[in-house]
Design a protein around this motif. Sequence first.
Motif, short mmCIF file in Angstrom:
data_model
loop_
_atom_site.label_atom_id
_atom_site.label_comp_id
_atom_site.label_asym_id
_atom_site.label_seq_id
_atom_site.Cartn_x
_atom_site.Cartn_y
_atom_site.Cartn_z
N ARG A 30 0.83 -1.21 0.00
CA ARG A 30 0.00 0.00 0.00
C ARG A 30 0.87 1.26 0.00
NH1 ARG A 30 -5.39 -0.01 2.14
NH2 ARG A 30 -6.38 -1.98 1.52
N ILE A 31 1.96 1.24 0.76
CA ILE A 31 2.85 2.40 0.79
C ILE A 31 3.40 2.68 -0.61
CG2 ILE A 31 5.10 3.25 1.59
CD1 ILE A 31 4.58 1.78 4.24
N CYS B 271 -0.99 11.49 4.03
CA CYS B 271 -2.43 11.59 4.34
C CYS B 271 -3.24 10.68 3.42
CB CYS B 271 -2.90 13.04 4.17
SG CYS B 271 -2.25 14.19 5.41
N ASP B 272 -2.87 10.63 2.16
CA ASP B 272 -3.58 9.79 1.19
C ASP B 272 -3.47 8.32 1.59
OD1 ASP B 272 -4.94 9.43 -1.42
OD2 ASP B 272 -3.09 8.42 -1.98
N PHE B 273 -2.29 7.90 1.96
CA PHE B 273 -2.03 6.53 2.41
C PHE B 273 -2.91 6.17 3.61
CE2 PHE B 273 0.67 4.19 5.59
CZ PHE B 273 0.52 2.92 5.04
N LEU B 274 -2.96 7.06 4.60
CA LEU B 274 -3.76 6.81 5.80
C LEU B 274 -5.25 6.84 5.50
CD1 LEU B 274 -1.65 9.07 8.17
CD2 LEU B 274 -1.80 6.57 8.31
N LYS C 263 -6.43 14.57 2.32
CA LYS C 263 -5.23 14.80 1.54
C LYS C 263 -5.22 16.22 0.99
CE LYS C 263 -2.69 13.33 -2.58
NZ LYS C 263 -2.74 12.53 -3.82
N PRO C 264 -4.25 17.04 1.37
CA PRO C 264 -4.19 18.42 0.88
C PRO C 264 -3.60 18.48 -0.52
CG PRO C 264 -2.39 18.03 2.41
CD PRO C 264 -3.20 16.77 2.38
N SER D 54 -17.17 13.99 8.40
CA SER D 54 -15.79 13.59 8.62
C SER D 54 -14.87 14.34 7.66
CB SER D 54 -15.63 12.08 8.40
OG SER D 54 -15.77 11.77 7.02
N PRO D 55 -13.58 14.50 8.01
CA PRO D 55 -12.63 15.08 7.07
C PRO D 55 -12.56 14.30 5.76
CG PRO D 55 -11.71 15.14 9.27
CD PRO D 55 -12.99 14.33 9.36
N TYR D 56 -12.70 12.98 5.82
CA TYR D 56 -12.72 12.16 4.61
C TYR D 56 -13.86 12.60 3.69
CZ TYR D 56 -13.24 8.07 1.58
OH TYR D 56 -13.35 7.25 0.48
N ASN D 57 -15.02 12.80 4.27
CA ASN D 57 -16.20 13.23 3.53
C ASN D 57 -15.96 14.57 2.85
OD1 ASN D 57 -18.80 14.70 3.19
ND2 ASN D 57 -19.72 12.87 4.08
N ALA D 58 -15.46 15.55 3.60
CA ALA D 58 -15.21 16.88 3.03
C ALA D 58 -14.15 16.82 1.94
CB ALA D 58 -14.78 17.84 4.14
N ASP D 59 -13.11 16.06 2.17
CA ASP D 59 -12.05 15.88 1.18
C ASP D 59 -12.66 15.41 -0.15
OD1 ASP D 59 -10.33 13.93 -0.36
OD2 ASP D 59 -8.80 14.52 1.07
#
Length: 295
Positions: A54-55, A181-184, A194-195, A232-237
């Motif tokens: 995954r990394i 961030c994308d990985f997590l 992910k910014p 969630s931050p995932y949702n907003a992203d």
Amino acid sequence: MKEVALIDKNIYHLAKEYLPARKIAGVTAVLIEKYLNPLSLNPKPTTKEAIYHRILESAQNANMKAGVIGRAIGGVEKLSPILSGFNAKTVLEKYAGNCDAVLDDIVKKLKPNGEIRRTSRSIWPHYCKTILSAAKFIEQFSSALDFFGWVDFFDKDERARASLPMLLSREIEGFGFALSCDFLKEMGYINFPKPDVHLRDIFTALNLCPGKSDDYQLFKAVIRVANHSGVSPYNADKVFWLIGSGYFYNDLDLGNKGRVGSYKKEFIEYAKPLLEKYNPQPVATADRWPLASSG
């Protein structure tokens, strides 16, 4: 600040409703909702080998790497025979820190398409450094459970959370804050937006964060918008990323293999006047926009 909370909440809802309102064939509110649900993510890896894989998948998502690396060899999974089934311990023993030897094996055994440049700034040599530094990193953990326990330690404390992608970016070469961030995020850790370039363009154009924000500041701004919007931050992203990328990667029957085109510019032009009544000051400053808020 009540004004900031109101702006954040309104921009999120404008973004969520935007693509379905454009009447793009197949793009409905139900479809958008599907992409906002982290349950649609792949299951968490259960082995160190799968985490290592995954990394390396995430690491190729920077800039042009996916086209140069993944496409050239038919996907990162093709590295498995060379990396002993993504066994980090064996990789470290086999190559002993020699990145050139890793690349030699890739060229010899996988015969990548295209020219393989070997200059200090070329993509393949950099990626081979990522392969070895990622192996060294993952070998610190006794098991996948040990790794996820370590991640959970940071994730459970919002004061420490942002330090995890910073740490990963230092441990794994070529794995910056955004890719960390994308990985997590793609492993189900919904507090790590992910910014990326799409969110940066939208957030700075709409004065949701200062114009010269770094990845950390943008990361915190996305979390602030998410908290004020009750998601969630995932949702907003995903809401803003779908507008910027126009890529519905799980629905390849849409548009051109899932790509319906970016609506970033149009959304910015649409949203700006609608936010003006909440945001009378046209320029955002670090003092005016808190990096994060619990709502």
